[in-house]
Scaffold this motif. Structure first.
Motif, PDB file in Angstrom:
ATOM      1  N   GLY A 109      44.239  24.366 -51.449  1.00 12.56           N
ATOM      2  CA  GLY A 109      44.167  24.766 -50.061  1.00 12.56           C
ATOM      3  C   GLY A 109      44.458  23.654 -49.077  1.00 12.56           C
ATOM      4  N   THR A 110      44.232  23.960 -47.820  1.00  9.86           N
ATOM      5  CA  THR A 110      44.665  23.089 -46.719  1.00  9.86           C
ATOM      6  C   THR A 110      43.606  22.101 -46.246  1.00  9.86           C
ATOM      7  N   ASN A 111      42.389  22.157 -46.809  1.00 10.93           N
ATOM      8  CA  ASN A 111      41.327  21.250 -46.359  1.00 10.93           C
ATOM      9  C   ASN A 111      41.549  19.856 -46.937  1.00 10.93           C
ATOM     10  N   ALA A 112      42.657  19.249 -46.536  1.00  7.11           N
ATOM     11  CA  ALA A 112      43.090  17.969 -47.093  1.00  7.11           C
ATOM     12  C   ALA A 112      43.938  17.244 -46.067  1.00  7.11           C
ATOM     13  N   GLY A 113      44.154  15.960 -46.305  1.00  9.10           N
ATOM     14  CA  GLY A 113      45.005  15.202 -45.403  1.00  9.10           C
ATOM     15  C   GLY A 113      46.456  15.604 -45.512  1.00  9.10           C
ATOM     16  N   LEU A 114      46.890  15.897 -46.748  1.00 10.37           N
ATOM     17  CA  LEU A 114      48.258  16.320 -47.014  1.00 10.37           C
ATOM     18  C   LEU A 114      48.233  17.609 -47.813  1.00 10.37           C
ATOM     19  N   HIS A 115      49.208  18.475 -47.565  1.00  8.39           N
ATOM     20  CA  HIS A 115      49.232  19.777 -48.237  1.00  8.39           C
ATOM     21  C   HIS A 115      50.662  20.132 -48.611  1.00  8.39           C
ATOM     22  N   VAL A 116      50.834  20.611 -49.847  1.00 10.36           N
ATOM     23  CA  VAL A 116      52.144  21.048 -50.322  1.00 10.36           C
ATOM     24  C   VAL A 116      52.234  22.560 -50.185  1.00 10.36           C
ATOM     25  N   THR A 309      43.718  32.876 -31.261  1.00  9.31           N
ATOM     26  CA  THR A 309      42.398  33.488 -31.439  1.00  9.31           C
ATOM     27  C   THR A 309      41.337  32.439 -31.744  1.00  9.31           C
ATOM     28  N   ALA A 310      41.679  31.153 -31.585  1.00  9.78           N
ATOM     29  CA  ALA A 310      40.685  30.089 -31.762  1.00  9.78           C
ATOM     30  C   ALA A 310      39.625  30.210 -30.674  1.00  9.78           C
ATOM     31  N   ARG A 311      38.372  30.267 -31.083  1.00 10.11           N
ATOM     32  CA  ARG A 311      37.287  30.377 -30.101  1.00 10.11           C
ATOM     33  C   ARG A 311      36.284  29.239 -30.239  1.00 10.11           C
ATOM     34  N   THR A 312      36.094  28.757 -31.460  1.00  7.74           N
ATOM     35  CA  THR A 312      35.197  27.632 -31.713  1.00  7.74           C
ATOM     36  C   THR A 312      35.990  26.537 -32.397  1.00  7.74           C
ATOM     37  N   THR A 313      36.021  25.329 -31.801  1.00 13.41           N
ATOM     38  CA  THR A 313      36.749  24.207 -32.389  1.00 13.41           C
ATOM     39  C   THR A 313      35.781  23.061 -32.668  1.00 13.41           C
ATOM     40  N   LEU A 314      35.773  22.614 -33.925  1.00 14.14           N
ATOM     41  CA  LEU A 314      34.952  21.487 -34.351  1.00 14.14           C
ATOM     42  C   LEU A 314      35.868  20.289 -34.577  1.00 14.14           C
ATOM     43  N   THR A 315      35.467  19.127 -34.055  1.00  9.48           N
ATOM     44  CA  THR A 315      36.313  17.941 -34.157  1.00  9.48           C
ATOM     45  C   THR A 315      36.013  17.186 -35.449  1.00  9.48           C
ATOM     46  N   GLY A 316      37.023  17.103 -36.302  1.00  8.50           N
ATOM     47  CA  GLY A 316      36.901  16.419 -37.582  1.00  8.50           C
ATOM     48  C   GLY A 316      36.934  17.394 -38.746  1.00  8.50           C
ATOM     49  N   ILE A 317      37.854  17.176 -39.685  1.00 12.20           N
ATOM     50  CA  ILE A 317      37.884  17.974 -40.925  1.00 12.20           C
ATOM     51  C   ILE A 317      36.987  17.252 -41.908  1.00 12.20           C
ATOM     52  N   THR A 318      35.698  17.565 -41.823  1.00 14.71           N
ATOM     53  CA  THR A 318      34.665  16.848 -42.573  1.00 14.71           C
ATOM     54  C   THR A 318      33.801  17.818 -43.359  1.00 14.71           C
ATOM     55  N   GLU A 319      33.023  17.258 -44.287  1.00 12.15           N
ATOM     56  CA  GLU A 319      32.094  18.088 -45.059  1.00 12.15           C
ATOM     57  C   GLU A 319      31.122  18.808 -44.127  1.00 12.15           C
ATOM     58  N   GLU A 320      30.566  18.078 -43.180  1.00 12.60           N
ATOM     59  CA  GLU A 320      29.579  18.666 -42.266  1.00 12.60           C
ATOM     60  C   GLU A 320      30.176  19.818 -41.469  1.00 12.60           C
ATOM     61  N   ASN A 321      31.376  19.620 -40.949  1.00 11.78           N
ATOM     62  CA  ASN A 321      31.992  20.668 -40.144  1.00 11.78           C
ATOM     63  C   ASN A 321      32.420  21.865 -40.984  1.00 11.78           C
ATOM     64  N   HIS A 326      31.641  27.464 -42.443  1.00 13.84           N
ATOM     65  CA  HIS A 326      31.351  28.468 -43.471  1.00 13.84           C
ATOM     66  C   HIS A 326      30.082  29.250 -43.132  1.00 13.84           C
ATOM     67  N   ARG A 327      29.080  28.568 -42.587  1.00 10.69           N
ATOM     68  CA  ARG A 327      27.862  29.280 -42.179  1.00 10.69           C
ATOM     69  C   ARG A 327      28.204  30.341 -41.140  1.00 10.69           C
ATOM     70  N   GLY A 336      36.618  35.914 -32.936  1.00 13.63           N
ATOM     71  CA  GLY A 336      37.804  35.067 -33.023  1.00 13.63           C
ATOM     72  C   GLY A 336      37.764  34.207 -34.266  1.00 13.63           C
ATOM     73  N   LYS A 337      38.271  32.976 -34.155  1.00 13.27           N
ATOM     74  CA  LYS A 337      38.383  32.076 -35.309  1.00 13.27           C
ATOM     75  C   LYS A 337      37.646  30.767 -35.065  1.00 13.27           C
ATOM     76  N   VAL A 338      37.175  30.172 -36.184  1.00 11.20           N
ATOM     77  CA  VAL A 338      36.547  28.851 -36.173  1.00 11.20           C
ATOM     78  C   VAL A 338      37.575  27.852 -36.700  1.00 11.20           C
ATOM     79  N   VAL A 339      37.834  26.804 -35.914  1.00  7.09           N
ATOM     80  CA  VAL A 339      38.893  25.833 -36.217  1.00  7.09           C
ATOM     81  C   VAL A 339      38.287  24.440 -36.365  1.00  7.09           C
ATOM     82  N   LEU A 340      38.843  23.660 -37.290  1.00  4.85           N
ATOM     83  CA  LEU A 340      38.493  22.253 -37.444  1.00  4.85           C
ATOM     84  C   LEU A 340      39.747  21.441 -37.137  1.00  4.85           C
ATOM     85  N   ALA A 341      39.657  20.512 -36.189  1.00  2.00           N
ATOM     86  CA  ALA A 341      40.798  19.699 -35.796  1.00  2.00           C
ATOM     87  C   ALA A 341      40.542  18.239 -36.135  1.00  2.00           C
ATOM     88  N   ARG A 342      41.538  17.584 -36.649  1.00  3.36           N
ATOM     89  CA  ARG A 342      41.402  16.167 -36.999  1.00  3.36           C
ATOM     90  C   ARG A 342      41.139  15.350 -35.742  1.00  3.36           C
TER      91      ARG A 342
END
Length: 343
Positions: A109-116, A309-321, A326-327, A336-342
């Motif tokens: 999946g995409t929860n990574a720094g690089l994705h193929v 449709t992004a409504r909630t944005t969390l800064t940082g693709i981290t374990e905590e976020n 997921h909660r 809408g959607k929950v987004v994590l931004a680097r």
């Protein structure tokens, strides 16, 4: 004469946030930061520097049930990023292009720094959106497009009434927007809470009704019933759909109800179809249908006909976020959607 720069070295590994075992999201090892080998870049693959991701119900389902023997499991089926390398036969993108994609459930999946990801399921990032705003779009846009124009076969000339059950969710939001932008349908969306109703209205629904008494609520605004149903909450609703739909009417379901009884649809020869947006990448990987639709979605966004449709944005693709996202998705009440931004 200018000296040519040496070719950029293609990384062989990436840092990822991976699930280590199925189970509760708050377990200490539900997610961990790991360094993983990247899969080989195939002829039609892109290597994407991931700038933002979003979390979908499929992430929660896979995390809860994957085989721990396959750990670490990298989830994430939405991303916006920048192409940093391409396969030998790539024709649609070049290094430096900004792209969006949902990918394939058969690949990491995409929860990574690089994705193929395969170029044939990748689209251009709308230029009017940030990476965070764009990351909310791919999976739900593909799902909604396939529901309306592939499974239901609707066109610009289509009229009648469309019932969108779950109108404030990610898929429902995109179904409503695309139906308004590319058909002549009247859209009736369901939403229970005031904030959900407000969101569904903002997405373009002509009418928003509570699903508590679905038949009565829908008939209050559509006395003759509806012509099509898109269902994100099918359990317990089949009889209502059968009553509201006409002869030969059709339901397209995007959820995973267990043991669903479809017999109530038989008296009017009504149909039940499934939409699973990973079907094409899994079974027809050479098909560029999803690339083509994402090109049109980007055009519609930049033209102002569709919105993120992004409504909630969390800064940082981290374990905590990721745990926090997921909660929220597990709660079943996400608007809408929950987004994590680097960061």
């Amino acid at each position: 004469m200018a000296t040519l720069a040496p070719p950029m070295h293609t990384p062989r590994t990436t840092t990822a946030i991976a699930a280590l075992r199925p189970g509760p999201v708050d377990a200490p090892d539900s997610f961990a930061t790991v360094e993983l080998e990247l899969p080989p870049i195939g002829p039609h693959d892109l290597l994407v520097d991931v700038r933002a991701v979003s979390v979908n119900p499929v992430d929660v389902k896979v995390r809860a049930s994957f085989d721990p023997a396959g750990a670490p499991k990298v989830l994430g089926f939405d991303a916006s990023g920048v192409v940093v390398a391409t396969g030998a036969e790539v024709t649609r993108f070049v290094v430096g292009d900004e792209v969006v994609h949902a990918g394939s459930i058969a690949r990491p999946g995409t929860n990574a720094g690089l994705h193929v990801v395969d170029e044939r399921v990748t689209g251009p990032k709308p230029t009017s959106l940030t990476h965070a705003e764009a990351a909310a779009l791919p999976l739900t846009a593909i799902t909604a497009w396939e529901v309306l124009f592939d499974r239901l076969g609707l066109t610009a000339a289509s009229t009648g009434t469309l019932l969108v059950v779950g109108g404030a969710g990610g898929v429902g939001s995109m179904v409503t927007q695309l139906a308004r932008a590319r058909t002549g349908l009247t859209v009736v969306a369901t939403a229970a809470r005031p904030e959900s109703q407000e969101w569904a209205t903002a997405m373009g629904a002509h009418h928003v009704v509570d699903h508590a008494d679905l038949v009565a609520a829908v008939r209050a605004v559509a006395p003759d019933g509806v012509d099509h149903v898109v269902s994100a909450y099918s359990d317990g609703n089949v009889e209502a759909y059968a009553e509201l739909l006409p002869l030969h009417g059709t339901v397209v379901a995007v959820d995973d109800p267990v043991g669903l009884d479809l017999v109530p649809l038989k008296p009017k020869s009504q149909g039940w179809l499934w939409e699973f947006m990973f079907a094409r990448p899994l079974h027809r990987p050479e098909d560029a249908y999803q690339h083509d639709l994402l090109v049109e979605v980007a055009r519609l966004v930049d033209a102002g006909s569709l919105r993120t449709t992004a409504r909630t944005t969390l800064t940082g693709i981290t374990e905590e976020n990721l745990r926090a996202a997921h909660r929220q998705v597990e709660s079943g009440g996400v608007v809408g959607k929950v987004v994590l931004a680097r960061g």
